[in-house]
Design an enzyme around this catalytic site. Structure first.
Site, PDB file in Angstrom:
ATOM      1  N   CYS A  67      28.184 -42.722 -40.612  1.00  0.00           N
ATOM      2  CA  CYS A  67      29.140 -41.866 -40.516  1.00  0.00           C
ATOM      3  C   CYS A  67      30.029 -43.172 -41.295  1.00  0.00           C
ATOM      4  CB  CYS A  67      29.835 -42.243 -39.097  1.00  0.00           C
ATOM      5  SG  CYS A  67      32.129 -41.908 -39.141  1.00  0.00           S
ATOM      6  N   CYS A  74      31.967 -49.073 -33.143  1.00  0.00           N
ATOM      7  CA  CYS A  74      30.957 -47.819 -33.098  1.00  0.00           C
ATOM      8  C   CYS A  74      29.980 -47.886 -33.655  1.00  0.00           C
ATOM      9  CB  CYS A  74      31.741 -46.663 -33.425  1.00  0.00           C
ATOM     10  SG  CYS A  74      30.351 -45.143 -33.407  1.00  0.00           S
ATOM     11  N   CYS A 290      27.208 -41.745 -29.219  1.00  0.00           N
ATOM     12  CA  CYS A 290      27.403 -41.854 -30.708  1.00  0.00           C
ATOM     13  C   CYS A 290      26.570 -42.772 -31.245  1.00  0.00           C
ATOM     14  CB  CYS A 290      28.729 -42.411 -30.970  1.00  0.00           C
ATOM     15  SG  CYS A 290      29.806 -41.389 -30.520  1.00  0.00           S
TER      16      CYS A 290
HETATM   17  N1  SAH Z   1      34.180 -39.499 -35.862  1.00  0.00           N
HETATM   18  C1  SAH Z   1      34.966 -38.597 -34.680  1.00  0.00           C
HETATM   19  C2  SAH Z   1      33.909 -37.607 -34.242  1.00  0.00           C
HETATM   20  C3  SAH Z   1      33.002 -39.319 -33.404  1.00  0.00           C
HETATM   21  S1  SAH Z   1      33.544 -40.451 -31.837  1.00  0.00           S
HETATM   22  C4  SAH Z   1      36.270 -39.237 -34.280  1.00  0.00           C
HETATM   23  O1  SAH Z   1      35.481 -40.115 -34.533  1.00  0.00           O
HETATM   24  O2  SAH Z   1      36.704 -38.950 -33.300  1.00  0.00           O
HETATM   25  C5  SAH Z   1      32.939 -39.662 -31.180  1.00  0.00           C
HETATM   26  C6  SAH Z   1      34.464 -40.314 -29.776  1.00  0.00           C
HETATM   27  O3  SAH Z   1      33.501 -41.100 -29.653  1.00  0.00           O
HETATM   28  C7  SAH Z   1      35.625 -41.217 -30.720  1.00  0.00           C
HETATM   29  O4  SAH Z   1      36.303 -41.477 -29.857  1.00  0.00           O
HETATM   30  C8  SAH Z   1      34.816 -42.163 -30.835  1.00  0.00           C
HETATM   31  O5  SAH Z   1      35.831 -43.967 -31.121  1.00  0.00           O
HETATM   32  C9  SAH Z   1      33.847 -42.526 -29.812  1.00  0.00           C
HETATM   33  N2  SAH Z   1      33.118 -43.785 -29.228  1.00  0.00           N
HETATM   34  C10 SAH Z   1      31.996 -44.107 -30.234  1.00  0.00           C
HETATM   35  N3  SAH Z   1      31.568 -45.417 -30.190  1.00  0.00           N
HETATM   36  C11 SAH Z   1      31.324 -45.457 -28.567  1.00  0.00           C
HETATM   37  C12 SAH Z   1      31.333 -46.460 -27.644  1.00  0.00           C
HETATM   38  N4  SAH Z   1      30.567 -47.408 -28.039  1.00  0.00           N
HETATM   39  N5  SAH Z   1      31.848 -46.528 -26.516  1.00  0.00           N
HETATM   40  C13 SAH Z   1      32.641 -45.391 -26.294  1.00  0.00           C
HETATM   41  N6  SAH Z   1      33.467 -44.584 -27.249  1.00  0.00           N
HETATM   42  C14 SAH Z   1      32.962 -45.027 -28.366  1.00  0.00           C
END
Ligand code: SAH
Length: 306
Positions: A67, A74, A290
């Site tokens: 990404c 993330c 993710c």
């Molecule tokens: N790029 C898109 C979709 C993928 S991420 C977006 O940003 O919405 C999907 C969701 O998971 C997003 O809200 C992201 O911030 C969240 N997310 C990513 N890593 C995470 C983690 N370690 N714990 C909780 N939520 C997380």
């Protein structure tokens, strides 16, 4: 295809590839969550998940290898983005996950919340979702498909023009630009005003309640002041706030807030009139958040299977 001669079927099976991807790892949690680590033809790896909740069967799919948005907490974006997935690769995830269902189970929902930024790959995503929607495909109605985005206004406007029947979820994570620039680096060039303007436009066309996501990070964005500011930001909007207590990623310094802290955050928002839901943690023992499974495969595995 038993209506074809046996010899022809054998010849077809030998000379044509039906799948372009390979399942490298399949993990399963006690709560019914299953996760696939999939290897693409060029060696890239992506993840996708099947979630079971009462009669709901939701699949979560990826749109890119890695990404490019760089959200600091993330796992997916830690190494940047390699490439967009093709329509075929997105559809294959759906079919691979569908094959995990038992007899009598039926796919009901799709969330585009896996690896990658869906709105940075709309050209490949939209035909894949149409495929899922077709009555002779997976037959999933548009309103059961949610696209989650970091908030790219131009692409949100494009989606509003082409097909506003999908549910839109915007990952906010902060109630003001100063904090959001730190957590979601692409915000620096965009800003909350432009994002809120584009989602309001989307709502005006779609009439569908907006979802905002907020990953709760201990001592970063979980202060009472943040909750009050967030309530202010969402006031007057037909919106649902999805709060996700952070799912820790090995090697990153962020932590999940304590239970009391989560309750405090919730109470302030409720008092501010915001419709709020805390997202249940599902499948965290199988690295179902993710990009986590892919990472644990790259370095020596950190977490055991559920
Ligand atoms: N790029 C898109 C979709 C993928 S991420 C977006 O940003 O919405 C999907 C969701 O998971 C997003 O809200 C992201 O911030 C969240 N997310 C990513 N890593 C995470 C983690 N370690 N714990 C909780 N939520 C997380």
């Amino acid at each position: 295809m038993t209506n074809l001669p046996q010899a022809l079927r054998e010849e077809l099976a030998e000379s044509l590839e039906l799948w372009t991807t390979e399942i490298v790892r399949h993990t399963q949690a006690d709560d019914g969550t299953e996760k696939l680590l999939i290897k693409l033809a060029d060696g890239g790896q992506i993840e996708c998940v099947l979630l079971r909740d009462k009669v709901r069967r939701t699949i979560c799919i990826s749109t890119q290898v890695g990404c490019g948005m760089g959200c600091v907490f993330c796992a997916s974006g830690l190494d940047g983005v390699d490439r967009n997935l093709t329509t075929g690769e997105i559809v294959e995830q759906m079919l691979r996950l569908q094959q995990l269902l038992d007899e009598g189970e039926r796919l009901s929902h799709i969330v585009v919340m896996g690896m990658g930024e869906p709105l940075a790959n709309l050209d490949a995503l939209l035909p894949a979702l149409e495929e899922a929607h077709r009555p002779d495909g997976l037959d999933i109605s548009h309103r059961r498909i949610t696209i989650s985005t970091v908030g790219l206004p131009a692409a949100i406007e494009r989606l509003a023009r082409t097909n506003a029947s999908y549910r839109l979820a915007v990952s906010l994570h902060a109630p003001n630009d100063q904090l959001r620039n730190q957590l979601v680096p692409v915000n620096d060039k965009i800003g909350l005003d432009a994002i809120m303007q584009s989602v309001d436009d989307y709502f005006a066309v779609s009439g569908r309640r907006l979802t905002f996501e907020y990953v709760l990070l201990a001592d970063v964005n979980d202060e009472p002041q943040h909750a009050r500011e967030l309530a202010q930001l969402l006031r007057g909007r037909e919106a649902l706030l999805n709060v996700i207590p952070y799912n820790p990623v090995a090697g990153l310094p962020y932590q999940t807030p304590s239970y009391q802290r989560q309750v405090q955050f919730r109470k302030i928002l409720e008092a501010g009139g915001v419709r709020i839901k805390f997202r249940h943690r599902k499948g965290d023992r199988i690295d179902a958040a993710c990009g986590q499974l892919r990472r644990s495969q790259q370095s020596p595995p950190v977490v055991q299977l559920g």
